[in-house]
Design an enzyme around this catalytic site. Structure first.
Site, PDB file in Angstrom:
ATOM      1  N   ARG A   1       0.982  -4.838  -5.996  1.00  0.00           N
ATOM      2  CA  ARG A   1       1.024  -6.124  -5.298  1.00  0.00           C
ATOM      3  C   ARG A   1       1.304  -7.144  -6.391  1.00  0.00           C
ATOM      4  O   ARG A   1       0.649  -7.150  -7.427  1.00  0.00           O
ATOM      5  CB  ARG A   1      -0.288  -6.396  -4.596  1.00  0.00           C
ATOM      6  CG  ARG A   1      -0.699  -5.210  -3.705  1.00  0.00           C
ATOM      7  CD  ARG A   1      -1.472  -5.616  -2.491  1.00  0.00           C
ATOM      8  NE  ARG A   1      -2.072  -4.435  -1.853  1.00  0.00           N
ATOM      9  CZ  ARG A   1      -1.669  -3.930  -0.710  1.00  0.00           C
ATOM     10  NH1 ARG A   1      -0.660  -4.463  -0.056  1.00  0.00           N
ATOM     11  NH2 ARG A   1      -2.270  -2.877  -0.190  1.00  0.00           N
TER      12      ARG A   1
ATOM     13  N   ASP B   1       2.146  -1.266  11.435  1.00  0.00           N
ATOM     14  CA  ASP B   1       2.171  -2.591  12.078  1.00  0.00           C
ATOM     15  C   ASP B   1       3.491  -3.336  11.837  1.00  0.00           C
ATOM     16  O   ASP B   1       3.507  -4.561  11.784  1.00  0.00           O
ATOM     17  CB  ASP B   1       0.990  -3.441  11.570  1.00  0.00           C
ATOM     18  CG  ASP B   1       0.958  -3.562  10.055  1.00  0.00           C
ATOM     19  OD1 ASP B   1       1.775  -2.901   9.375  1.00  0.00           O
ATOM     20  OD2 ASP B   1       0.115  -4.314   9.545  1.00  0.00           O
TER      21      ASP B   1
ATOM     22  N   THR C   1       4.155   2.216   5.933  1.00  0.00           N
ATOM     23  CA  THR C   1       2.777   1.721   5.840  1.00  0.00           C
ATOM     24  C   THR C   1       1.937   2.524   6.815  1.00  0.00           C
ATOM     25  O   THR C   1       2.349   2.710   7.976  1.00  0.00           O
ATOM     26  CB  THR C   1       2.658   0.212   6.152  1.00  0.00           C
ATOM     27  OG1 THR C   1       1.292  -0.096   6.435  1.00  0.00           O
ATOM     28  CG2 THR C   1       3.510  -0.231   7.321  1.00  0.00           C
TER      29      THR C   1
ATOM     30  N   ASP D   1      -0.549   1.664   8.327  1.00  0.00           N
ATOM     31  CA  ASP D   1      -1.036   0.817   9.428  1.00  0.00           C
ATOM     32  C   ASP D   1      -0.089   0.789  10.621  1.00  0.00           C
ATOM     33  O   ASP D   1      -0.487   0.415  11.723  1.00  0.00           O
ATOM     34  CB  ASP D   1      -1.244  -0.623   8.940  1.00  0.00           C
ATOM     35  CG  ASP D   1      -2.371  -0.702   7.930  1.00  0.00           C
ATOM     36  OD1 ASP D   1      -3.222   0.207   7.934  1.00  0.00           O
ATOM     37  OD2 ASP D   1      -2.397  -1.659   7.140  1.00  0.00           O
TER      38      ASP D   1
ATOM     39  N   GLY E   1       0.829  -1.200   0.000  1.00  0.00           N
ATOM     40  CA  GLY E   1       0.000   0.000   0.000  1.00  0.00           C
ATOM     41  C   GLY E   1       0.863   1.248   0.000  1.00  0.00           C
ATOM     42  O   GLY E   1       1.896   1.282   0.666  1.00  0.00           O
TER      43      GLY E   1
ATOM     44  N   ARG F   1      -6.899  -3.203   9.050  1.00  0.00           N
ATOM     45  CA  ARG F   1      -7.544  -4.509   8.870  1.00  0.00           C
ATOM     46  C   ARG F   1      -7.113  -5.499   9.945  1.00  0.00           C
ATOM     47  O   ARG F   1      -7.906  -6.277  10.438  1.00  0.00           O
ATOM     48  CB  ARG F   1      -7.190  -5.076   7.490  1.00  0.00           C
ATOM     49  CG  ARG F   1      -8.283  -4.873   6.468  1.00  0.00           C
ATOM     50  CD  ARG F   1      -7.883  -5.505   5.192  1.00  0.00           C
ATOM     51  NE  ARG F   1      -6.459  -5.272   4.982  1.00  0.00           N
ATOM     52  CZ  ARG F   1      -5.901  -5.028   3.805  1.00  0.00           C
ATOM     53  NH1 ARG F   1      -6.637  -4.979   2.753  1.00  0.00           N
ATOM     54  NH2 ARG F   1      -4.603  -4.830   3.682  1.00  0.00           N
TER      55      ARG F   1
ATOM     56  N   ASP G   1       5.487  -5.371   5.934  1.00  0.00           N
ATOM     57  CA  ASP G   1       6.095  -6.683   6.199  1.00  0.00           C
ATOM     58  C   ASP G   1       6.000  -7.635   5.003  1.00  0.00           C
ATOM     59  O   ASP G   1       6.890  -8.474   4.807  1.00  0.00           O
ATOM     60  CB  ASP G   1       5.521  -7.318   7.473  1.00  0.00           C
ATOM     61  CG  ASP G   1       4.024  -7.509   7.405  1.00  0.00           C
ATOM     62  OD1 ASP G   1       3.374  -6.831   6.580  1.00  0.00           O
ATOM     63  OD2 ASP G   1       3.498  -8.325   8.180  1.00  0.00           O
TER      64      ASP G   1
HETATM   65  P1  ATP Z   1       1.008  -2.835   3.505  1.00  0.00           P
HETATM   66  O1  ATP Z   1       1.253  -3.049   4.971  1.00  0.00           O
HETATM   67  O2  ATP Z   1       0.835  -1.424   3.158  1.00  0.00           O
HETATM   68  O3  ATP Z   1      -0.059  -3.733   2.944  1.00  0.00           O
HETATM   69  P2  ATP Z   1       2.995  -4.704   2.566  1.00  0.00           P
HETATM   70  O4  ATP Z   1       4.380  -4.546   2.115  1.00  0.00           O
HETATM   71  O5  ATP Z   1       2.778  -5.559   3.795  1.00  0.00           O
HETATM   72  O6  ATP Z   1       2.400  -3.251   2.765  1.00  0.00           O
HETATM   73  P3  ATP Z   1       1.806  -6.736   0.850  1.00  0.00           P
HETATM   74  O7  ATP Z   1       0.733  -6.617  -0.150  1.00  0.00           O
HETATM   75  O8  ATP Z   1       1.603  -7.690   1.987  1.00  0.00           O
HETATM   76  O9  ATP Z   1       2.093  -5.256   1.371  1.00  0.00           O
HETATM   77  O10 ATP Z   1       3.177  -7.154   0.113  1.00  0.00           O
HETATM   78  C1  ATP Z   1       3.668  -6.402  -0.975  1.00  0.00           C
HETATM   79  C2  ATP Z   1       4.269  -7.326  -1.979  1.00  0.00           C
HETATM   80  O11 ATP Z   1       5.383  -8.022  -1.391  1.00  0.00           O
HETATM   81  C3  ATP Z   1       3.363  -8.445  -2.502  1.00  0.00           C
HETATM   82  O12 ATP Z   1       2.503  -8.019  -3.528  1.00  0.00           O
HETATM   83  C4  ATP Z   1       4.397  -9.433  -3.031  1.00  0.00           C
HETATM   84  O13 ATP Z   1       4.887  -9.037  -4.292  1.00  0.00           O
HETATM   85  C5  ATP Z   1       5.519  -9.305  -2.012  1.00  0.00           C
HETATM   86  N1  ATP Z   1       5.372 -10.370  -1.001  1.00  0.00           N
HETATM   87  C6  ATP Z   1       4.498 -10.436   0.023  1.00  0.00           C
HETATM   88  N2  ATP Z   1       4.629 -11.588   0.705  1.00  0.00           N
HETATM   89  C7  ATP Z   1       5.612 -12.286   0.102  1.00  0.00           C
HETATM   90  C8  ATP Z   1       6.227 -13.573   0.318  1.00  0.00           C
HETATM   91  N3  ATP Z   1       5.852 -14.357   1.326  1.00  0.00           N
HETATM   92  N4  ATP Z   1       7.225 -13.948  -0.530  1.00  0.00           N
HETATM   93  C9  ATP Z   1       7.628 -13.157  -1.545  1.00  0.00           C
HETATM   94  N5  ATP Z   1       7.080 -11.943  -1.808  1.00  0.00           N
HETATM   95  C10 ATP Z   1       6.097 -11.509  -1.002  1.00  0.00           C
END
Ligand code: ATP
Length: 322
Positions: free
Chosen positions: A72, A130, A126, A128, A11, A172, A103
């Site tokens: 994503r 978190d 982020t 959030d 995000g 969430r 994360d």
């Molecule tokens: P936010 O907290 O804002 O949602 P985020 O980084 O946690 O941010 P995610 O959608 O969970 O957002 O992850 C971003 C991208 O990281 C995913 O679309 C994917 O490309 C990659 N990713 C997430 N989990 C994994 C994983 N277990 N292995 C490899 N790549 C991953």
């Protein structure tokens, strides 16, 4: 090290641009070439690259969102995707990577570092908030202030009409935004996923508040509250109290807007710290801020450990809502 890459993923969060700017300008100190990878891991696999220079990041510090774009990318969660990303980085001569995100983003980069010889330093961004290993993630302060502005306006109308309002904020899985917004906005109650929502107790509080002469009643609800979200909570209260109410879902306005000074400063500090760490040949860490100091936390820990929430703030809400 001669060439590094930077990307924003997951995000979007206000302050990401300020962070990219800091990465680019700090890298210039070390004479490192910086490649901007557009649309997160998706752009990495597609080789959607742009060269970034201190001049090309001018006039970005105050802008919300991310000018590199975010995405994503499901392919990165597969072995083929990771191997493809390693090949692309190797071919482009990118030796260090700075992913800016949450994360999930760090899970991706941990897998990448395991599969190849790339050095990685993550930066938490982020709304959030978190992410384990930092008191604040980039974007959180702006999101809280945006939501707070809305709550202040809702309070004006709620007070004039003696109304009960349920306001949904983002979150969430965790209630960090709800907690801070609730405290700062003087909410009567805060409902978050981390604690069980007792509808009977909530109804009792609402009734008592009006009896005490309160002109308005604002209940802040995190979108992931286990009682089922703001509309279900409001409905359950209505079934018991038959009190007129309004629901306001703040939604995506919390993601946008110009970053606050605090977010710009945090983004600048963490962007610079990430480049310093790469230049010192460090890898596999997230740079964060703990008690005002820059702190390096192993990226693996940020993926497995849960950030602690200050439970005393929930008690404080109850005291201050008297
Ligand atoms: P936010 O907290 O804002 O949602 P985020 O980084 O946690 O941010 P995610 O959608 O969970 O957002 O992850 C971003 C991208 O990281 C995913 O679309 C994917 O490309 C990659 N990713 C997430 N989990 C994994 C994983 N277990 N292995 C490899 N790549 C991953």
């Amino acid at each position: 090290m001669k060439k590094i890459g930077v990307l924003t993923s997951g995000g979007d969060a206000p302050g990401m641009n300020a962070c990219i700017r800091a990465v680019v300008r700090c890298a210039a100190r070390y004479k490192l070439e910086v490649i901007g990878i557009q649309r997160g891991y998706y752009g990495l696999l597609e080789k959607d690259f742009i060269g970034l220079t201190p001049r090309s990041v001018a006039n970005t510090i105050q802008r919300g969102g991310t000018f590199l774009g975010s995405a994503r990318c499901e392919e990165m969660k597969t072995e083929e995707g990771i191997n493809k990303a390693v090949q692309v980085l190797r071919k482009e001569g990118i030796e260090g990577l700075i992913p800016i995100g949450g994360d999930g983003t760090f899970r991706g980069v941990v897998a990448l570092a395991k599969a190849g010889d790339i050095k990685v330093i993550g930066i938490p961004a982020t709304i959030d908030n978190d992410v384990y290993g930092t008191d604040y993630a980039i974007g959180f302060d702006t999101a809280v202030n945006t939501a707070l502005e809305a709550i202040d306006k809702i309070r004006d109308t709620a007070g004039s009409l003696q109304r009960l309002f349920f306001v949904e904020v983002m979150g969430r899985d965790r209630g960090f935004i709800a907690l801070d917004v609730g405290i700062a906005g003087g909410a009567e109650d805060i409902l978050i996923p981390e604690t069980k929502t007792e509808i009977e107790q909530l109804c009792l509080n609402i009734r008592r508040n009006f009896k005490k002469g309160k002109k308005s009643n604002i209940v802040v609800v995190a979108e992931g509250d286990e009682a089922g979200g703001v509309f279900q909570v409001a409905q359950q209260v209505w079934e018991r109290l038959r009190l007129d109410y309004r629901v306001c879902v703040l939604g995506h306005i919390q993601r946008g807007g110009s970053p606050t000074a605090r977010d710009r400063i945090l983004a600048s500090k963490l962007g610079a710290a990430a480049v310093d760490a790469l230049a010192e040949d460090k890898s596999g860490f997230m740079v964060g801020e703990l008690s005002g100091e820059i702190a390096l936390t192993p990226l693996e820990e940020t993926c497995t450990k849960r950030k602690r929430m200050d439970g005393s703030l929930l008690q404080l809400v109850k005291v201050l809502a008297t």
